[in-house]
Scaffold this active site. Structure first.
Site, mmCIF file in Angstrom:
data_model
loop_
_atom_site.group_PDB
_atom_site.id
_atom_site.type_symbol
_atom_site.label_atom_id
_atom_site.label_comp_id
_atom_site.label_asym_id
_atom_site.label_seq_id
_atom_site.Cartn_x
_atom_site.Cartn_y
_atom_site.Cartn_z
ATOM 1 N N HIS A 1 -1.346 3.210 -3.494
ATOM 2 C CA HIS A 1 -0.193 2.475 -3.137
ATOM 3 C C HIS A 1 -0.696 1.136 -2.641
ATOM 4 C CE1 HIS A 1 3.285 4.896 -4.552
ATOM 5 N NE2 HIS A 1 2.339 5.852 -4.151
ATOM 6 N N GLU B 1 0.617 -1.542 -2.310
ATOM 7 C CA GLU B 1 1.819 -2.579 -1.656
ATOM 8 C C GLU B 1 1.761 -1.915 -0.155
ATOM 9 O OE1 GLU B 1 3.944 1.247 -3.319
ATOM 10 O OE2 GLU B 1 2.239 -0.059 -3.873
ATOM 11 N N CYS C 1 -0.084 4.684 -9.175
ATOM 12 C CA CYS C 1 0.282 5.991 -8.599
ATOM 13 C C CYS C 1 0.745 6.496 -9.885
ATOM 14 C CB CYS C 1 1.405 5.970 -7.613
ATOM 15 S SG CYS C 1 1.593 7.863 -7.055
#
Length: 530
Positions: A507, A509, A375
């Protein structure tokens, strides 16, 4: 309609209700049931989207663009399922909905009150989440006794009456502290907490006791007698090396037996062999590596919860202990980076600590250190490259300098390119956010294409600034290729002069699981190990 399992908390917060709820959900799913899970937060914010990461921790984003509590991340990781907006709501969202209905005249002129209207709205949201499920697990945020939580507790009490004991199960997670001076465990906090719950009209069917040490049979029997539950319904939740041990610890205590008996559930034996093997590699890995985590919210590591969990997932699948060296980007020096095998620069908002992140990115690029930017980390990678390779000294983001155009607002991209296919969300603050999952086309022949082994991926976003495509040709002439795009937006970059220098706007994750780590994070950690 599903069976309901309600999980409440007592004594104090941060005891791990979310992990307990997710662990029970995990075991029920592995036992062959269709399980949904919901977090009801009593705070008045409509959602965590405008809350400071330093106060609230991470904002977890779902596929459908909901900004939710970080417990939703635990739910997804333990259940291995993508949740939605309906899986998290707050007091603010409930009141907003009720007031909007009242303004539209849906209540036909009634006086709007907490009971039945607010409590009814809460109960209805829970019932909606239970449709087409075998079991719905509902976690109530906060602790029993909080004023703001009373409508939520009244809602689950009313659902208990509506559906009856054979369809509702109440688990209460509480603290059994060990008093070192006295050398003993104390059950009084649990007794008081259960007493408070009973005054509301809820009698727990199970006590999940958080403790530093094992309870022992005597303490379990005391809790069972004083709280009015069977001895097999007193479950230990002792401090563990990893949260991923909790389902296994619960299973060892046969936590599902009293739940299944109470709710008349037919369960098969959960197959946890693969899960056990991965947890063993978290606890006793054969290899290790160290990465520099250069962030601006280091004071509260919960701000990066999904990312730290994704690193654990990658480590487990590589049989590696990943040591995270936390580095505050406001205080970083080159010396902080020299003992690390990789450098990670995560997301964030605002200008604080930006110079430190740029220093880390430059060090990784110039020294061929494995690097992953996420990001803001991707945006800063472009700024660093523009300044130090392309010699564009005023390269910057309009987030930090309104005259800059290396990185600019997504509104500017849409206006300049006339691309109306880009789905965005307008926030109450007037900003345009890209929230949720979006398709990304991966460049064939790129490192990312090899990592994902796909031309098309879907990853989740939470940002409002974009890389300006006008510099694209200049980047690629100098070895920084655009390896991922979404409707013209730059999603991924790679520096082909380095062995592993990858940065992504999304993102990764948020989609990582213990059994299925996110590919780009897994590849980054693998490169660090090598």
């Amino acid at each position: 309609m599903a069976k309901f399992i309600f999980i409440t908390g007592g004594v104090l917060s941060s005891l791990g209700k979310g992990i307990a709820a997710a662990s029970i959900a995990n075991l029920l799913k592995e036992s062959g049931l269709k399980v949904n899970i919901l977090k009801a937060d009593p705070y008045i914010n409509v959602d965590p989207g405008t809350m400071s990461p330093l106060e609230h921790g991470e904002v977890f984003v779902t596929d459908d663009g909901a900004e939710t509590d970080l417990d939703l991340g635990h739910y997804e990781r333990f259940l291995d399922e993508n949740l939605k907006q309906v899986n998290n709501f707050t007091t603010g969202k409930v009141y907003q909905s009720v007031i909007e209905k009242e303004r539209r005249g849906e209540y036909l002129g009634q006086t709007i009150q907490v009971i039945p209207h607010i409590v009814g709205e809460i109960a209805q949201r829970m019932e909606n989440a239970a449709l087409n499920q075998d079991v719905l697990i509902v976690e109530i945020g906060g602790t029993v006794g909080d004023i703001e939580g009373l409508p939520f507790l009244e809602a689950i009490r009313s659902l208990g009456l509506k559906y009856g004991k054979q369809n509702t199960f109440f688990a209460h997670l509480t603290l059994v502290p060990f008093i070192k001076v006295a050398g003993e465990l104390k059950t009084k906090p649990t007794q008081h907490s259960v007493g408070e719950l009973r005054r509301i009209g809820i009698s727990p069917d199970m006590i999940i006791a958080r403790s530093e040490i094992a309870l022992g049979e005597e303490i379990k029997e005391k809790i069972a007698r004083s709280c009015g539950v069977e001895i097999d319904c007193v479950i230990e939740s002792i401090d563990a090396q990893s949260i991923y041990q909790i389902p296994l610890k619960f299973n060892e205590q046969n936590i599902l037996l009293p739940i299944a008996k109470h709710l008349n559930l037919k369960l098969k034996n959960p197959n946890l062999k693969n899960y056990e093997n991965l947890v063993e590699k978290i606890i006793n890995p054969s290899k290790k590596t160290k990465i520099a985590f250069v962030g601006k919210y280091i004071g509260l590591k919960e701000s990066y919860k999904s990312l730290t969990e994704a690193i654990i997932h990658a480590g487990a699948n590589l049989d590696t202990k990943v040591e995270i060296k936390w580095i505050d980007s406001e205080e970083i020096t080159i010396d902080d980076l020299q003992d690390c095998s990789g450098i990670l620069v995560p997301g964030g908002f605002g200008s604080r600590g930006i110079d430190g992140k740029l220093l880390a990115i430059k060090y990784a690029r110039e020294n061929n250190i494995p690097f992953l930017g996420i990001c803001l980390g991707m945006q800063l990678s472009l700024i660093e490259f523009s300044r130090n390779v392309l010699n564009i000294q005023d390269a910057n983001s309009s987030e930090f300098d309104e005259k800059a155009d290396t990185i600019y607002l997504i509104d500017n991209f849409i206006n300049q390119n006339g691309n109306q296919q880009i789905r965005t969300i307008k926030t109450p603050l007037g900003g345009t956010l890209r929230l949720g999952a979006y398709a990304c086309n991966i460049k064939k022949g790129s490192l990312l294409h090899k990592i994902y082994n796909s031309d098309l991926i879907y990853e989740r976003h939470r940002h409002r600034y974009e890389a300006n495509p006008k510099y694209r040709e200049l980047y690629e002439k100098n070895g920084l290729i655009i390896s991922g795009e979404s409707n013209g937006l730059i999603e991924c970059i790679e520096n082909t002069n380095n062995d592993f220098f990858v940065a992504v706007q999304y993102h990764p994750e948020f989609t990582s699981r213990l059994k299925k780590p996110n590919p780009v994070i897994l590849s980054f950690i693998e490169k660090c190990v090598k």
